[in-house]
Each structure stands twice: as structure tokens, then as C-alpha cells.
Design a protein around this motif. Sequence first.
Motif, PDB file in Angstrom:
ATOM      1  N   VAL A 169      11.259   7.269  24.859  1.00 18.52           N
ATOM      2  CA  VAL A 169      11.881   5.926  24.696  1.00 18.52           C
ATOM      3  C   VAL A 169      13.379   6.140  24.437  1.00 18.52           C
ATOM      4  CG1 VAL A 169      11.934   3.785  23.810  1.00 18.52           C
ATOM      5  CG2 VAL A 169       9.967   4.668  24.462  1.00 18.52           C
ATOM      6  N   HIS A 207      16.840   4.363  23.027  1.00 18.99           N
ATOM      7  CA  HIS A 207      17.944   3.225  22.839  1.00 18.99           C
ATOM      8  C   HIS A 207      20.112   3.579  22.744  1.00 18.99           C
ATOM      9  CE1 HIS A 207      20.066   0.224  20.699  1.00 18.99           C
ATOM     10  NE2 HIS A 207      19.611  -0.559  21.483  1.00 18.99           N
ATOM     11  N   ARG A 257       3.451   1.782  21.520  1.00 14.61           N
ATOM     12  CA  ARG A 257       2.777   0.127  22.315  1.00 14.61           C
ATOM     13  C   ARG A 257       2.520   0.462  23.836  1.00 14.61           C
ATOM     14  NH1 ARG A 257       5.799  -5.441  21.919  1.00 14.61           N
ATOM     15  NH2 ARG A 257       5.330  -6.143  19.197  1.00 14.61           N
ATOM     16  N   LEU A 258       3.486   1.319  24.208  1.00 14.62           N
ATOM     17  CA  LEU A 258       3.147   2.417  25.585  1.00 14.62           C
ATOM     18  C   LEU A 258       1.906   2.903  25.521  1.00 14.62           C
ATOM     19  CD1 LEU A 258       6.773   2.842  26.227  1.00 14.62           C
ATOM     20  CD2 LEU A 258       5.504   1.404  28.079  1.00 14.62           C
ATOM     21  N   VAL A 298      12.148   2.623  18.538  1.00 13.74           N
ATOM     22  CA  VAL A 298      11.854   2.572  19.757  1.00 13.74           C
ATOM     23  C   VAL A 298      10.389   3.758  18.736  1.00 13.74           C
ATOM     24  CG1 VAL A 298      13.529   3.632  20.501  1.00 13.74           C
ATOM     25  CG2 VAL A 298      13.231   5.484  18.284  1.00 13.74           C
ATOM     26  N   ASN A 300      12.992 -10.013  19.010  1.00 10.70           N
ATOM     27  CA  ASN A 300      12.348  -9.109  19.152  1.00 10.70           C
ATOM     28  C   ASN A 300      12.651  -8.039  18.786  1.00 10.70           C
ATOM     29  OD1 ASN A 300      10.277  -8.367  20.102  1.00 10.70           O
ATOM     30  ND2 ASN A 300      10.771  -7.727  22.104  1.00 10.70           N
ATOM     31  N   MET A 303      12.105  -3.995  17.352  1.00 16.29           N
ATOM     32  CA  MET A 303      11.153  -3.221  17.307  1.00 16.29           C
ATOM     33  C   MET A 303      12.079  -2.218  17.749  1.00 16.29           C
ATOM     34  SD  MET A 303       8.835  -2.141  20.161  1.00 16.29           S
ATOM     35  CE  MET A 303       8.815  -4.060  21.241  1.00 16.29           C
ATOM     36  N   ASP A 341       8.122   1.861  17.550  1.00 17.24           N
ATOM     37  CA  ASP A 341       7.680   0.843  17.753  1.00 17.24           C
ATOM     38  C   ASP A 341       7.262   0.804  19.602  1.00 17.24           C
ATOM     39  OD1 ASP A 341       6.501   0.133  15.162  1.00 17.24           O
ATOM     40  OD2 ASP A 341       8.534  -0.763  15.249  1.00 17.24           O
ATOM     41  N   SER A 342       7.464   0.822  19.867  1.00 18.90           N
ATOM     42  CA  SER A 342       7.463   1.239  21.584  1.00 18.90           C
ATOM     43  C   SER A 342       7.145   1.873  21.758  1.00 18.90           C
ATOM     44  CB  SER A 342       8.829   1.106  22.313  1.00 18.90           C
ATOM     45  OG  SER A 342      10.123   2.415  22.047  1.00 18.90           O
TER      46      SER A 342
END
Length: 64
Positions: free
Chosen positions: A43, A45, A25-26, A19, A15, A17, A21-22
Motif C-alpha cells: 500500500v 499513499h 485489513r487486506l 498504511v 476515516n 487510517m 492498518d490498511s
Amino acid sequence: MREDEQAFAKRNAENLMFVEDSVRRLHKALSTYYQATYFRVKVEHQESLHAHDAIAELSGPVHR
């Protein structure tokens, strides 16, 4: 590598992804929350293998 780390690495590889992209999505999820009018999402990481962390931040009004 420990067995639990191997399982995590395998699941993570399935999966991928970034940061960026995240946060997108949020943002999409927040846009469906009817009480939200403005948001700020960060976000991070935290890298364990590299000397830097990956960070993405997005803020602004919710667009419906």
C-alpha cells in the motif's frame, strides 16, 4: 482548496487510517478467501503535501 478537494479532505478525516492498518485489513480479507495460500500486499499513499510517500508492505502465508 477546490470544493471537490474539501469534500475529499473531510471524508478522509472521518476515516483516518495508516498504511500499516490498511495492509493488515487486506491481510484479514485475504485470509477469508479460500483459494489464497500466500499473499503480498503493498500500500502506497502518495503524498501531495509532503516530500515523502507512506508505504507499507506485508507478505506471507495465509493463516486461517
